[in-house]
Motif scaffolding. Structure first.
Motif, mmCIF file in Angstrom:
data_model
loop_
_atom_site.group_PDB
_atom_site.id
_atom_site.type_symbol
_atom_site.label_atom_id
_atom_site.label_comp_id
_atom_site.label_asym_id
_atom_site.label_seq_id
_atom_site.Cartn_x
_atom_site.Cartn_y
_atom_site.Cartn_z
ATOM 1 N N GLY A 133 31.930 26.643 -0.593
ATOM 2 C CA GLY A 133 31.190 26.331 0.619
ATOM 3 C C GLY A 133 30.396 27.473 1.183
ATOM 4 N N GLY A 134 30.642 28.696 0.682
ATOM 5 C CA GLY A 134 29.889 29.855 1.144
ATOM 6 C C GLY A 134 28.438 29.778 0.698
ATOM 7 N N TRP A 135 27.541 30.487 1.421
ATOM 8 C CA TRP A 135 26.112 30.327 1.110
ATOM 9 C C TRP A 135 25.765 30.837 -0.283
ATOM 10 N N LEU A 136 26.415 31.910 -0.761
ATOM 11 C CA LEU A 136 26.121 32.411 -2.100
ATOM 12 C C LEU A 136 26.749 31.524 -3.164
ATOM 13 N N GLU A 137 27.931 30.998 -2.871
ATOM 14 C CA GLU A 137 28.584 30.093 -3.813
ATOM 15 C C GLU A 137 27.726 28.851 -4.040
ATOM 16 N N ARG A 138 27.115 28.323 -2.973
ATOM 17 C CA ARG A 138 26.262 27.138 -3.117
ATOM 18 C C ARG A 138 25.058 27.427 -4.007
ATOM 19 N N ARG A 139 24.529 28.629 -3.913
ATOM 20 C CA ARG A 139 23.346 28.978 -4.691
ATOM 21 C C ARG A 139 23.662 29.317 -6.145
ATOM 22 N N LEU A 140 24.929 29.615 -6.409
ATOM 23 C CA LEU A 140 25.303 30.000 -7.775
ATOM 24 C C LEU A 140 26.122 28.930 -8.491
ATOM 25 N N ARG A 141 26.217 27.749 -7.913
ATOM 26 C CA ARG A 141 27.005 26.692 -8.549
ATOM 27 C C ARG A 141 26.486 26.356 -9.941
ATOM 28 N N ALA A 142 25.196 26.465 -10.137
ATOM 29 C CA ALA A 142 24.611 26.157 -11.446
ATOM 30 C C ALA A 142 24.784 27.312 -12.429
ATOM 31 N N ARG A 143 25.270 28.454 -11.947
ATOM 32 C CA ARG A 143 25.458 29.631 -12.809
ATOM 33 C C ARG A 143 26.879 30.173 -12.618
ATOM 34 N N PRO A 144 27.878 29.431 -13.109
ATOM 35 C CA PRO A 144 29.273 29.817 -12.847
ATOM 36 C C PRO A 144 29.649 31.182 -13.418
ATOM 37 N N LYS A 145 29.062 31.593 -14.542
ATOM 38 C CA LYS A 145 29.416 32.895 -15.119
ATOM 39 C C LYS A 145 28.942 34.033 -14.216
ATOM 40 N N ILE A 146 27.737 33.884 -13.661
ATOM 41 C CA ILE A 146 27.235 34.904 -12.739
ATOM 42 C C ILE A 146 28.084 34.924 -11.479
ATOM 43 N N HIS A 147 28.456 33.718 -10.994
ATOM 44 C CA HIS A 147 29.307 33.620 -9.811
ATOM 45 C C HIS A 147 30.626 34.343 -10.032
ATOM 46 N N ASP A 148 31.269 34.091 -11.196
ATOM 47 C CA ASP A 148 32.565 34.704 -11.471
ATOM 48 C C ASP A 148 32.440 36.216 -11.615
ATOM 49 N N LEU A 149 31.348 36.676 -12.224
ATOM 50 C CA LEU A 149 31.146 38.122 -12.381
ATOM 51 C C LEU A 149 31.011 38.804 -11.024
ATOM 52 N N ILE A 150 30.176 38.245 -10.160
ATOM 53 C CA ILE A 150 29.979 38.841 -8.836
ATOM 54 C C ILE A 150 31.268 38.773 -8.029
ATOM 55 N N LEU A 151 32.017 37.675 -8.182
ATOM 56 C CA LEU A 151 33.279 37.542 -7.450
ATOM 57 C C LEU A 151 34.264 38.618 -7.869
ATOM 58 N N GLN A 152 34.374 38.872 -9.167
ATOM 59 C CA GLN A 152 35.293 39.905 -9.634
ATOM 60 C C GLN A 152 34.878 41.280 -9.118
ATOM 61 N N LEU A 153 33.586 41.572 -9.148
ATOM 62 C CA LEU A 153 33.114 42.856 -8.628
ATOM 63 C C LEU A 153 33.374 42.967 -7.133
ATOM 64 N N ALA A 154 33.197 41.857 -6.412
ATOM 65 C CA ALA A 154 33.460 41.862 -4.969
ATOM 66 C C ALA A 154 34.941 42.114 -4.698
ATOM 67 N N LEU A 155 35.816 41.528 -5.516
ATOM 68 C CA LEU A 155 37.249 41.775 -5.352
ATOM 69 C C LEU A 155 37.584 43.232 -5.649
ATOM 70 N N GLY A 156 36.857 43.826 -6.615
ATOM 71 C CA GLY A 156 37.070 45.234 -6.928
ATOM 72 C C GLY A 156 36.689 46.152 -5.785
ATOM 73 N N ALA A 157 35.719 45.690 -4.970
ATOM 74 C CA ALA A 157 35.251 46.495 -3.834
ATOM 75 C C ALA A 157 35.904 46.083 -2.523
ATOM 76 N N ALA A 158 36.803 45.091 -2.565
ATOM 77 C CA ALA A 158 37.351 44.526 -1.328
ATOM 78 C C ALA A 158 38.067 45.562 -0.478
#
Length: 209
Positions: free
Chosen positions: A137-162
């Motif tokens: 439901g987040g604004w970036l998640e909505r824009r990356l729904r068609a690109r799940p691999k990019i979404h997962d990559l950015i999510l992992q990097l975001a968790l690394g920087a959390a």
């Protein structure tokens, strides 16, 4: 030989600072023993010295995942954030040191370094703030729904920087990153003196080297 003990101490301090910083970056996922982090950092640096493409970073991430029972993606993300912090620290020190040696560094190169530094800071800030926007439901998640691999990559990097969302941790990591490369510059400073080049390479020039 006079400078050798000092240079060995610098190398030891380098690995210790890296271990402290990595432990902070992984602190949301695991409480890692400092000695283990030191050993893994040393292994990674040793592999980097004998193999190509800095494959030691991958090796220590794999070992960290195995030793601490972490998801490999978490370990890899923390290493990627480390590298971004290193680039930010190096560019900061380069931009600062270059002002004291205008004859060695052109104005255009200094401007380029500052532009790159702003870009790296922007990327880090994006990752620090991105985790919530990547949730369903987040604004970036909505824009990356068609690109799940990019979404997962950015999510992992975001968790690394959390962990950098915590002010104390962010300051500690920033200080350790700058301290790491200030210590490493001392290796070139000492090396210049060991070779009788102390009058040519002062500490500011050691940073540029």
């Amino acid at each position: 030989l006079t400078w050798l003990p000092f240079m060995i101490l610098i190398v030891f301090t380098d690995v210790l600072i890296r271990a402290l910083r990595w432990r902070i970056l992984l602190s949301k996922a695991v409480k890692a023993p400092l000695l283990l982090m030191f050993r893994l950092e040393a292994i990674g640096l040793a592999v980097n010295n004998v193999l190509f493409a800095r494959i030691g970073e991958l090796a220590r991430a794999v070992l960290a995942a195995r030793e601490m029972r972490l998801p490999l993606a978490t370990a890899l993300a923390s290493v990627a954030v480390e590298r971004a912090l290193d680039v930010a620290a190096l560019l900061t020190l380069f931009a600062t040191a270059s002002w004291s040696a205008p004859g060695l560094v052109s104005a255009s190169l200094r401007r380029t370094a500052l532009i790159l530094l702003v870009g790296v800071f922007a990327a880090l800030i994006f990752l620090i703030l991105a985790e919530r926007t990547l949730e369903p439901g987040g604004w970036l998640e909505r824009r990356l729904r068609a690109r799940p691999k990019i979404h997962d990559l950015i999510l992992q990097l975001a968790l690394g920087a959390a962990v950098l969302r915590q002010g104390r941790a962010a300051l500690s990591v920033a200080g350790l990153s700058l301290g790491l490369w200030l210590v490493d510059a001392g290796l070139y400073w000492a090396g210049a003196r060991a070779l009788g080049m102390g009058s040519v390479i002062d500490y500011s020039r050691s940073i540029l080297v």
